[in-house]
Scaffold this motif. Structure first.
Motif, mmCIF file in Angstrom:
data_model
loop_
_atom_site.group_PDB
_atom_site.id
_atom_site.type_symbol
_atom_site.label_atom_id
_atom_site.label_comp_id
_atom_site.label_asym_id
_atom_site.label_seq_id
_atom_site.Cartn_x
_atom_site.Cartn_y
_atom_site.Cartn_z
ATOM 1 N N ALA A 150 4.586 12.886 0.685
ATOM 2 C CA ALA A 150 3.378 12.463 -0.028
ATOM 3 C C ALA A 150 2.721 13.592 -0.805
ATOM 4 O O ALA A 150 2.052 13.346 -1.814
ATOM 5 N N GLU A 193 3.137 2.096 -2.068
ATOM 6 C CA GLU A 193 3.254 2.606 -3.429
ATOM 7 C C GLU A 193 2.026 3.419 -3.811
ATOM 8 O O GLU A 193 2.125 4.438 -4.492
ATOM 9 N N HIS A 194 0.868 2.983 -3.359
ATOM 10 C CA HIS A 194 -0.362 3.737 -3.624
ATOM 11 C C HIS A 194 -0.320 5.098 -2.939
ATOM 12 O O HIS A 194 -0.765 6.103 -3.500
ATOM 13 N N GLU A 254 0.812 -1.224 0.000
ATOM 14 C CA GLU A 254 0.000 0.000 0.000
ATOM 15 C C GLU A 254 0.839 1.265 0.000
ATOM 16 O O GLU A 254 0.348 2.356 -0.310
ATOM 17 N N GLY A 296 3.370 6.883 -4.489
ATOM 18 C CA GLY A 296 3.542 6.923 -5.928
ATOM 19 C C GLY A 296 4.991 6.999 -6.342
ATOM 20 O O GLY A 296 5.842 6.241 -5.868
ATOM 21 N N GLU A 297 5.310 7.960 -7.217
ATOM 22 C CA GLU A 297 6.674 8.080 -7.740
ATOM 23 C C GLU A 297 7.670 8.560 -6.687
ATOM 24 O O GLU A 297 8.873 8.571 -6.927
ATOM 25 N N ARG A 298 7.182 8.960 -5.529
ATOM 26 C CA ARG A 298 8.066 9.397 -4.438
ATOM 27 C C ARG A 298 8.255 8.290 -3.388
ATOM 28 O O ARG A 298 8.704 8.551 -2.276
ATOM 29 N N LEU A 299 7.944 7.061 -3.772
ATOM 30 C CA LEU A 299 8.102 5.935 -2.846
ATOM 31 C C LEU A 299 9.550 5.789 -2.400
ATOM 32 O O LEU A 299 9.812 5.462 -1.243
#
Length: 261
Positions: free
Chosen positions: A94, A18-19, A16, A22-25
């Protein structure tokens, strides 16, 4: 890193995350690694918290992002009593559209926060070594966040004067949050809160998060709040409480120390 017994094994990244990020994981994972190593070494995170940093701390705090609508780049958020950056650093990762002010009175904590912000490259974050009250009249934002700082009425006394209007305090609480809000409703109304509610994310146990929302629609009278803050501080000392947010150093560099390079 995992082969060195002196360095704790990092918790695995849950799906979760990654959800949420996103690209800032990768930034979120880097932050968790810092919490698990230097954060624990500096005493900002308990040594037993390493395995549950994602669920109990990072993802637990990330829910607050859902309560702040998008309003253009640079909308300000003040995170009071930031400690290890929970929820302030999580929110800055986030929500890159926000500018997050991390307010923490203890210099050893803000030194760690500044190093962390620089290492993560969070240009949307400013670190302040300050008590919340010392920033009244010099720093304001439509959103103030806080996690596990103090009771909701005392937190309102410290944070409502930081709000621009209309504005909201978002206080992250545990399973007793709704009860605390119900017990404090009249006192909050006397302080100028026009609406309040509780939003629960996840289950109602230790891993869930209840966010108490306090809404104000007009600027508060700082003279009144200074008197209320003095009364609360005196009451806390008499009871032997050790509240975090009103203690610590003065504001540096006219209200803050940038944690980004």
């Amino acid at each position: 890193m995992g082969d060195d017994p002196a360095i704790p094994a990092l918790p695995s990244t849950p799906p979760e995350a990654e959800h949420v990020f996103g690209e800032r994981l990768d930034l979120a994972e880097h932050y968790v690694a810092l919490l698990a190593t230097t954060g624990i070494a500096h005493g900002l995170i308990g040594p037993r918290e390493g395995p549950r940093l994602w669920d109990r701390h990072v993802l637990n705090c990330a829910v607050v992002r859902e309560l702040i609508p998008a309003a253009g780049t640079g909308q300000a958020v003040i995170d009071v009593g930031s400690g290890a950056g929970l929820p302030g650093v999580v929110l800055a990762i986030a929500r890159p559209d926000l500018h997050v002010h991390l307010v923490e009175p203890l210099a050893r904590r803000t030194a760690w926060l500044s190093d962390t912000v620089r290492e993560l490259g969070l240009s949307n974050t400013t670190v302040h070594t300050a008590r919340a009250e010392s920033l009244w009249g010099t720093l304001s934002a439509p959103w103030v966040t806080a996690r596990a700082v103090t009771g909701i009425v005392r937190l309102a006394e410290w944070t409502l004067p930081l709000l621009s209007v209309p504005g909201q305090v978002l206080a992250l609480k545990g399973s007793r949050g709704r009860t605390e809000l119900a017990e404090s409703e009249r006192a909050l109304q006397r302080l100028g809160v026009v609406r309040s509610d509780a939003v629960t994310f996840g289950d109602s146990g230790d891993e869930g998060t209840t966010v108490l929302r306090l809404v104000v629609e007009r600027l508060v009278d700082l003279r009144r709040f200074r008197a209320a803050g003095t009364t609360s501080a005196g009451s806390a000392r008499r009871r032997g409480d050790r509240p975090r947010a009103p203690r610590g150093g003065k504001v540096s560099d006219r209200g803050g120390r940038s944690g980004s390079s």
